[in-house]
Each structure stands twice: as structure tokens, then as C-alpha cells.
Scaffold this motif. Sequence first.
Motif, short mmCIF file in Angstrom:
data_model
loop_
_atom_site.label_atom_id
_atom_site.label_comp_id
_atom_site.label_asym_id
_atom_site.label_seq_id
_atom_site.Cartn_x
_atom_site.Cartn_y
_atom_site.Cartn_z
N ARG A 94 0.83 -1.20 0.00
CA ARG A 94 0.00 0.00 0.00
C ARG A 94 0.87 1.26 0.00
O ARG A 94 0.63 2.20 -0.76
CB ARG A 94 -0.93 0.00 1.22
CG ARG A 94 -1.95 1.13 1.22
CD ARG A 94 -2.74 1.17 2.51
NE ARG A 94 -1.92 1.43 3.68
CZ ARG A 94 -1.39 2.60 3.99
NH1 ARG A 94 -1.56 3.64 3.22
NH2 ARG A 94 -0.65 2.74 5.08
N MET A 95 1.92 1.23 0.85
CA MET A 95 2.82 2.39 0.94
C MET A 95 3.56 2.59 -0.38
O MET A 95 3.75 3.72 -0.83
CB MET A 95 3.80 2.21 2.10
CG MET A 95 3.14 2.40 3.46
SD MET A 95 4.23 2.01 4.83
CE MET A 95 5.30 3.43 4.78
N ALA A 96 3.98 1.48 -1.01
CA ALA A 96 4.68 1.58 -2.30
C ALA A 96 3.73 2.16 -3.35
O ALA A 96 4.14 3.01 -4.16
CB ALA A 96 5.17 0.19 -2.74
N ALA A 97 2.46 1.73 -3.33
CA ALA A 97 1.48 2.24 -4.29
C ALA A 97 1.26 3.75 -4.05
O ALA A 97 1.20 4.53 -5.02
CB ALA A 97 0.16 1.49 -4.15
N GLU A 98 1.16 4.14 -2.78
CA GLU A 98 0.99 5.56 -2.46
C GLU A 98 2.20 6.37 -2.94
O GLU A 98 2.05 7.45 -3.50
CB GLU A 98 0.80 5.76 -0.95
CG GLU A 98 -0.57 5.41 -0.46
CD GLU A 98 -0.73 5.61 1.05
OE1 GLU A 98 0.22 6.09 1.69
OE2 GLU A 98 -1.80 5.29 1.56
N ALA A 99 3.40 5.82 -2.69
CA ALA A 99 4.63 6.51 -3.11
C ALA A 99 4.66 6.65 -4.63
O ALA A 99 5.00 7.72 -5.16
CB ALA A 99 5.86 5.75 -2.62
N ALA A 100 4.26 5.58 -5.32
CA ALA A 100 4.24 5.62 -6.79
C ALA A 100 3.23 6.66 -7.27
O ALA A 100 3.50 7.42 -8.21
CB ALA A 100 3.89 4.24 -7.35
N ALA A 101 2.06 6.69 -6.59
CA ALA A 101 1.04 7.67 -6.98
C ALA A 101 1.55 9.10 -6.74
O ALA A 101 1.34 9.99 -7.59
CB ALA A 101 -0.24 7.43 -6.19
N ARG A 102 2.22 9.32 -5.60
CA ARG A 102 2.78 10.65 -5.31
C ARG A 102 3.82 11.03 -6.36
O ARG A 102 3.85 12.16 -6.85
CB ARG A 102 3.40 10.67 -3.91
CG ARG A 102 2.38 10.81 -2.78
CD ARG A 102 3.05 11.18 -1.47
NE ARG A 102 4.07 10.24 -1.06
CZ ARG A 102 3.87 9.14 -0.35
NH1 ARG A 102 2.67 8.84 0.06
NH2 ARG A 102 4.88 8.36 -0.01
N LYS A 103 4.68 10.06 -6.71
CA LYS A 103 5.73 10.31 -7.69
C LYS A 103 5.11 10.66 -9.04
O LYS A 103 5.53 11.61 -9.70
CB LYS A 103 6.62 9.06 -7.81
CG LYS A 103 7.84 9.27 -8.68
CD LYS A 103 8.73 8.04 -8.63
CE LYS A 103 9.98 8.24 -9.48
NZ LYS A 103 10.83 7.06 -9.48
N GLN A 104 4.08 9.88 -9.42
CA GLN A 104 3.40 10.12 -10.71
C GLN A 104 2.75 11.51 -10.71
O GLN A 104 2.86 12.25 -11.69
CB GLN A 104 2.34 9.03 -10.95
CG GLN A 104 1.67 9.12 -12.30
CD GLN A 104 2.64 8.96 -13.45
OE1 GLN A 104 3.62 8.23 -13.37
NE2 GLN A 104 2.40 9.69 -14.54
N ALA A 105 2.10 11.85 -9.57
CA ALA A 105 1.45 13.16 -9.47
C ALA A 105 2.50 14.27 -9.59
O ALA A 105 2.28 15.29 -10.26
CB ALA A 105 0.69 13.27 -8.16
N ARG A 106 3.67 14.08 -8.93
CA ARG A 106 4.75 15.07 -8.99
C ARG A 106 5.26 15.22 -10.43
O ARG A 106 5.45 16.33 -10.93
CB ARG A 106 5.88 14.66 -8.04
CG ARG A 106 6.91 15.76 -7.83
CD ARG A 106 7.96 15.41 -6.80
NE ARG A 106 8.77 14.28 -7.22
CZ ARG A 106 8.81 13.10 -6.61
NH1 ARG A 106 8.09 12.90 -5.54
NH2 ARG A 106 9.56 12.13 -7.06
#
Length: 171
Positions: A94-106
Motif C-alpha cells: 500500500r505504501m509503495a502504491a501511495e509513493a508511486a502515486a505521489r511520484k506520478q502526481a509530482r
Amino acid sequence: EAVARKHKELQDARKKEADALIRKQKEIEAAAAKKIADEEMTAKKAAEAVAREAAKKIAQKEKARRKAEAEIVRKQKQIDAKEAKKAAKEEKKRMAAEAAARKQARIEAEQAMVEALKEEAKLKAAAAARKRAQLEAEEAEAAAAEKGLNVAVVAAARQHNHVEVAQAMKA
């Protein structure tokens, strides 16, 4: 005297016989008492053996119960550990998915910013080009006015519009 002696002998013989009977009776009683004592001892030993066997069985059952409880606790711990591991894995995912989503948003935000900057640069360049063209036109018109040329003819020529040049020259 012989009769008295005979009587005495008989008496002694009866006494001996009575003593022998008494002794025999005592021996029988002693043997019976010993037999009873032996039987009691045997019964006591048998009862003790039964008690020991019962205690042994109880101890075995208690040991088996404790072993079963320990096995249940061990299995529960195993299950708990598996669940904790699974939960940790899911949390990590879940944390990896959130990090990936944050990175994609950035990344998307940065791309949008770059696009906005490019657009702004295009607009600035277009504005600068318009301003430069206007200045050139003004300079050309001023130069034409100095030379006494028709401003309309010069403007039309600058736009490469030959029809307008011809019309301006006629005018």
C-alpha cells in the motif's frame, strides 16, 4: 501308692496333652494371624499399586493436556505471525502504491509546469515578434515619410501584397 503314682502319671499325661493342645491352638492362631496380616499387606500393596497406576494415568493425561495446550498456543502464534507478516506485506504494498502515486502526481505536475512555461515562452516570443514587427513597420513608415514616399504603398509592400501596392500607387 501305685494308684497315686498312676493317677499322677495320668494327670501329667493329661497336662502334657492339654499343653500340647494349647500350643497347637496358639500355633494355629499365630498362623491365622500371620495369614490375615499377609492378606492385609497384600491388599494394602495392591491398593497402593492401583493408586500408583491411577496417579500415573492422571499424570499422563495431564502431560498430554499440557502438550496439547502448548501445541494450540504454538499454532496460534504461527497463525498470528503469518497474519502479521501478511499485514506488513500489504502495508508495504500500500505504501509503495501511495509513493508511486505521489511520484506520478509530482511528475505530472512538473510536466504541466514545463508545458505552462513553454506556452508562456511562446506567448512572450509571439508578443516580442509582434512588437518587433510593429517597431519595424513604424521605422519603415518613418523612413518612407522622410523620403517623401507614400506610407500606404510602403506598408502594402512590406506585407508583400502587390495588389494593394498598385492601388496605393494609383492613389
